[in-house]
Design a protein around this motif. Structure first.
Motif, PDB file in Angstrom:
ATOM      1  N   LEU A 128     -11.291  10.386  -4.027  1.00 37.84           N
ATOM      2  CA  LEU A 128      -9.930  10.101  -3.575  1.00 37.84           C
ATOM      3  C   LEU A 128      -9.120   9.564  -4.740  1.00 37.84           C
ATOM      4  N   ASN A 129      -7.900  10.058  -4.854  1.00 38.01           N
ATOM      5  CA  ASN A 129      -7.015   9.502  -5.862  1.00 38.01           C
ATOM      6  C   ASN A 129      -6.405   8.202  -5.346  1.00 38.01           C
ATOM      7  N   GLU A 130      -5.549   7.618  -6.128  1.00 37.50           N
ATOM      8  CA  GLU A 130      -4.955   6.324  -5.765  1.00 37.50           C
ATOM      9  C   GLU A 130      -4.129   6.437  -4.491  1.00 37.50           C
ATOM     10  N   ARG A 131      -3.427   7.524  -4.351  1.00 37.03           N
ATOM     11  CA  ARG A 131      -2.594   7.717  -3.157  1.00 37.03           C
ATOM     12  C   ARG A 131      -3.461   7.847  -1.906  1.00 37.03           C
ATOM     13  N   GLY A 132      -4.517   8.652  -1.988  1.00 37.22           N
ATOM     14  CA  GLY A 132      -5.383   8.816  -0.834  1.00 37.22           C
ATOM     15  C   GLY A 132      -6.100   7.535  -0.447  1.00 37.22           C
ATOM     16  N   ALA A 133      -6.545   6.766  -1.446  1.00 32.69           N
ATOM     17  CA  ALA A 133      -7.218   5.502  -1.153  1.00 32.69           C
ATOM     18  C   ALA A 133      -6.257   4.508  -0.498  1.00 32.69           C
ATOM     19  N   ALA A 134      -5.011   4.466  -0.973  1.00 29.67           N
ATOM     20  CA  ALA A 134      -4.035   3.537  -0.397  1.00 29.67           C
ATOM     21  C   ALA A 134      -3.720   3.895   1.048  1.00 29.67           C
ATOM     22  N   ILE A 135      -3.537   5.172   1.320  1.00 34.74           N
ATOM     23  CA  ILE A 135      -3.239   5.598   2.691  1.00 34.74           C
ATOM     24  C   ILE A 135      -4.424   5.324   3.610  1.00 34.74           C
ATOM     25  N   THR A 136      -5.639   5.572   3.108  1.00 34.13           N
ATOM     26  CA  THR A 136      -6.834   5.313   3.920  1.00 34.13           C
ATOM     27  C   THR A 136      -6.960   3.830   4.237  1.00 34.13           C
ATOM     28  N   LEU A 137      -6.741   2.994   3.238  1.00 33.56           N
ATOM     29  CA  LEU A 137      -6.828   1.540   3.468  1.00 33.56           C
ATOM     30  C   LEU A 137      -5.745   1.074   4.438  1.00 33.56           C
ATOM     31  N   LEU A 177       0.823  -1.206   0.000  1.00 31.85           N
ATOM     32  CA  LEU A 177       0.000   0.000   0.000  1.00 31.85           C
ATOM     33  C   LEU A 177       0.860   1.260   0.000  1.00 31.85           C
ATOM     34  N   LEU A 178       1.985   1.203   0.712  1.00 29.80           N
ATOM     35  CA  LEU A 178       2.886   2.360   0.695  1.00 29.80           C
ATOM     36  C   LEU A 178       3.468   2.573  -0.697  1.00 29.80           C
ATOM     37  N   LEU A 179       3.772   1.484  -1.394  1.00 26.36           N
ATOM     38  CA  LEU A 179       4.277   1.608  -2.761  1.00 26.36           C
ATOM     39  C   LEU A 179       3.207   2.181  -3.685  1.00 26.36           C
ATOM     40  N   THR A 180       1.955   1.773  -3.461  1.00 29.02           N
ATOM     41  CA  THR A 180       0.864   2.321  -4.266  1.00 29.02           C
ATOM     42  C   THR A 180       0.724   3.823  -4.042  1.00 29.02           C
ATOM     43  N   ALA A 181       0.949   4.253  -2.814  1.00 34.31           N
ATOM     44  CA  ALA A 181       0.816   5.678  -2.511  1.00 34.31           C
ATOM     45  C   ALA A 181       1.993   6.492  -3.034  1.00 34.31           C
ATOM     46  N   THR A 182       3.201   5.935  -3.044  1.00 40.80           N
ATOM     47  CA  THR A 182       4.397   6.690  -3.435  1.00 40.80           C
ATOM     48  C   THR A 182       4.814   6.449  -4.879  1.00 40.80           C
ATOM     49  N   GLN A 183       4.546   5.245  -5.411  1.00 39.24           N
ATOM     50  CA  GLN A 183       4.880   4.882  -6.787  1.00 39.24           C
ATOM     51  C   GLN A 183       6.357   5.145  -7.094  1.00 39.24           C
ATOM     52  N   ALA A 222      -4.284   2.812   6.844  1.00 39.52           N
ATOM     53  CA  ALA A 222      -4.636   3.230   8.198  1.00 39.52           C
ATOM     54  C   ALA A 222      -5.765   2.376   8.762  1.00 39.52           C
ATOM     55  N   ALA A 223      -6.769   2.063   7.917  1.00 38.31           N
ATOM     56  CA  ALA A 223      -7.889   1.248   8.385  1.00 38.31           C
ATOM     57  C   ALA A 223      -7.438  -0.165   8.743  1.00 38.31           C
ATOM     58  N   ILE A 224      -6.578  -0.743   7.934  1.00 36.85           N
ATOM     59  CA  ILE A 224      -6.106  -2.105   8.203  1.00 36.85           C
ATOM     60  C   ILE A 224      -5.312  -2.161   9.496  1.00 36.85           C
ATOM     61  N   ASP A 225      -4.398  -1.227   9.684  1.00 39.78           N
ATOM     62  CA  ASP A 225      -3.593  -1.228  10.908  1.00 39.78           C
ATOM     63  C   ASP A 225      -4.460  -0.990  12.139  1.00 39.78           C
ATOM     64  N   ALA A 226      -5.456  -0.099  11.999  1.00 43.48           N
ATOM     65  CA  ALA A 226      -6.371   0.122  13.123  1.00 43.48           C
ATOM     66  C   ALA A 226      -7.202  -1.129  13.390  1.00 43.48           C
ATOM     67  N   GLY A 227      -7.605  -1.828  12.339  1.00 45.79           N
ATOM     68  CA  GLY A 227      -8.355  -3.069  12.527  1.00 45.79           C
ATOM     69  C   GLY A 227      -7.537  -4.141  13.210  1.00 45.79           C
ATOM     70  N   ILE A 228      -6.263  -4.238  12.849  1.00 46.68           N
ATOM     71  CA  ILE A 228      -5.386  -5.215  13.522  1.00 46.68           C
ATOM     72  C   ILE A 228      -5.256  -4.876  15.003  1.00 46.68           C
ATOM     73  N   THR A 284     -13.776  -0.759   4.698  1.00 45.75           N
ATOM     74  CA  THR A 284     -13.351   0.577   4.288  1.00 45.75           C
ATOM     75  C   THR A 284     -13.417   0.722   2.779  1.00 45.75           C
ATOM     76  N   GLY A 285     -12.965  -0.302   2.063  1.00 47.97           N
ATOM     77  CA  GLY A 285     -13.044  -0.248   0.609  1.00 47.97           C
ATOM     78  C   GLY A 285     -14.471  -0.181   0.102  1.00 47.97           C
TER      79      GLY A 285
END
Length: 377
Positions: free
Chosen positions: A261-270, A196-202, A272-278, A250-251
């Protein structure tokens, strides 16, 4: 004749005097009265004794597999009857009914109900997963090194897989299922976060490989650092489910809300949601140490069924799978499915597989049968 009678009388008198006890003064002692036996305390009927009743109920609960109830009964026995013989039996027997069978402040300091032991199956599962992880590391290393030949890619992947298998089987002699789950799950979630970080930074090719390697390694070491918490495989599975469903929901919500949301915003949101869910799943798992992997799988199955059912209903209502109604109803169905499955598996570890029971019985006369489902409310 007179002398003979006198002699016989004297002999009889002598034997009578010899048979009669004599006191210290030479006189015949009077016979002592019979000593009364000390009164004995009336026997306690175990059927009317509260301590023994708890004791028998405790063992009945153990025989029926109701570990939580047995733990509660043992705690009541220790608290309410500390000097009872049944209490000594329970305290000294090591019944394995969990921390409730110890007095407060004793026993397992971690407060875990199901202390896991090392198993070969845990090592085998770790070896399989880490073999795949090693293959991935080999390929990622080749990406960083910009390998130009197929032989190099194949060789590094093979070396990585062999290293992962050998390290897992050789270095982990006493591995519990919970520790196995921590290592494998940490590696997987590290890769997800890195992706997801790679998707946000490319970034470019080398940065992709380095980010994936760093993410997987960080997740692996984070899992190893949590060994001190002694989680069970079920607790780790519950934390994993929290991350999975947080990301899915979240998705679906993003798709239903048509958020800009662009691709970067969606990746960061996902991410954050995944880590909060864990984190949320781990917190819930710490309060439910009796949870098992099987129970979490059933709950996940309920969520999947609910999401598919809700999405199908959305397609029927809107007539279009891409309409916002479909992801919205899929999210609602997933939440309902998770909640229903969690409710009906709430006593999963109390001796029955679920609160949902099915039955099938033949009729008294004729052919056919009777089938049904029983639900406690």
């Amino acid at each position: 004749m007179r002398w003979t009678v006198a002699t016989l009388c004297s002999i009889v008198g002598f034997h009578a005097a010899a048979a009669e006890p004599v006191s210290a003064s030479g006189q015949a002692a009077l016979p002592l009265p019979a000593t009364a036996e000390p009164p004995t305390a009336p026997a306690v009927d175990p059927r009317s004794d509260a301590g023994w009743q708890l004791y028998h109920e405790l063992f009945a609960a153990l025989l029926q597999g109701e570990r939580a109830r047995a733990r509660n009964l043992a705690g009541m026995l220790l608290r309410d009857h500390p000097d009872h013989p049944a209490t000594r039996l329970v305290r000294d027997a090591h019944l394995g009914v969990g921390p409730g069978a110890h007095e407060e402040g004793d026993g397992d300091p971690g407060g875990h109900e199901n202390r896991e032991t090392a198993s070969r199956s845990a090592r085998a599962e770790l070896a399989v997963f880490q073999t795949l992880h090693g293959i991935a590391l080999g390929i990622e290393t080749c990406v960083v090194a910009e390998c130009n030949s197929g032989e190099a890619v194949f060789g590094l992947a093979l070396a990585g897989g062999a290293a992962g298998a050998l390290i897992s089987l050789g270095a982990m002699d006493h591995l519990t299922p919970g520790q196995r789950a921590l290592l494998n799950s940490g590696t997987a979630w590290g890769a997800v976060n890195a992706g997801l970080l790679l998707t946000a930074t490319q970034p470019d090719g080398q940065a992709i490989g380095l980010t994936l390697i760093a993410g997987q390694g960080a997740g692996l070491f984070a899992g190893a650092a949590l060994f001190a918490a002694h989680p069970t495989a079920g607790q780790v599975a519950l934390a994993n489910s929290g991350g999975e469903w947080a990301g899915v929901l979240t998705g679906l919500v993003l798709a239903a809300s048509n958020a800009d949301l662009n691709e970067r915003g969606a990746a960061i949101t996902l991410m954050a949601a995944i880590d909060a869910g864990i984190a949320g799943g781990a917190l819930l798992a710490s309060r439910r140490p009796e949870v098992s992997r099987a129970q979490t799988l059933v709950i996940d199955a309920g969520g999947i069924a609910g999401a598919v059912g809700g999405g199908s209903l959305g397609v029927v209502i809107s007539g279009n799978a891409s309409d916002r109604t479909t992801p919205a109803l899929a999210a609602v169905g997933a939440v309902v499915g998770l909640g229903v499955a969690a409710y009906f598996t709430r006593d999963w570890n109390e001796g029955s597989a679920s609160s949902l029971h099915t039955y099938l019985a033949p009729p008294e006369h004729g052919r056919g049968g009777v089938a049904g489902i029983r639900l406690p409310w």
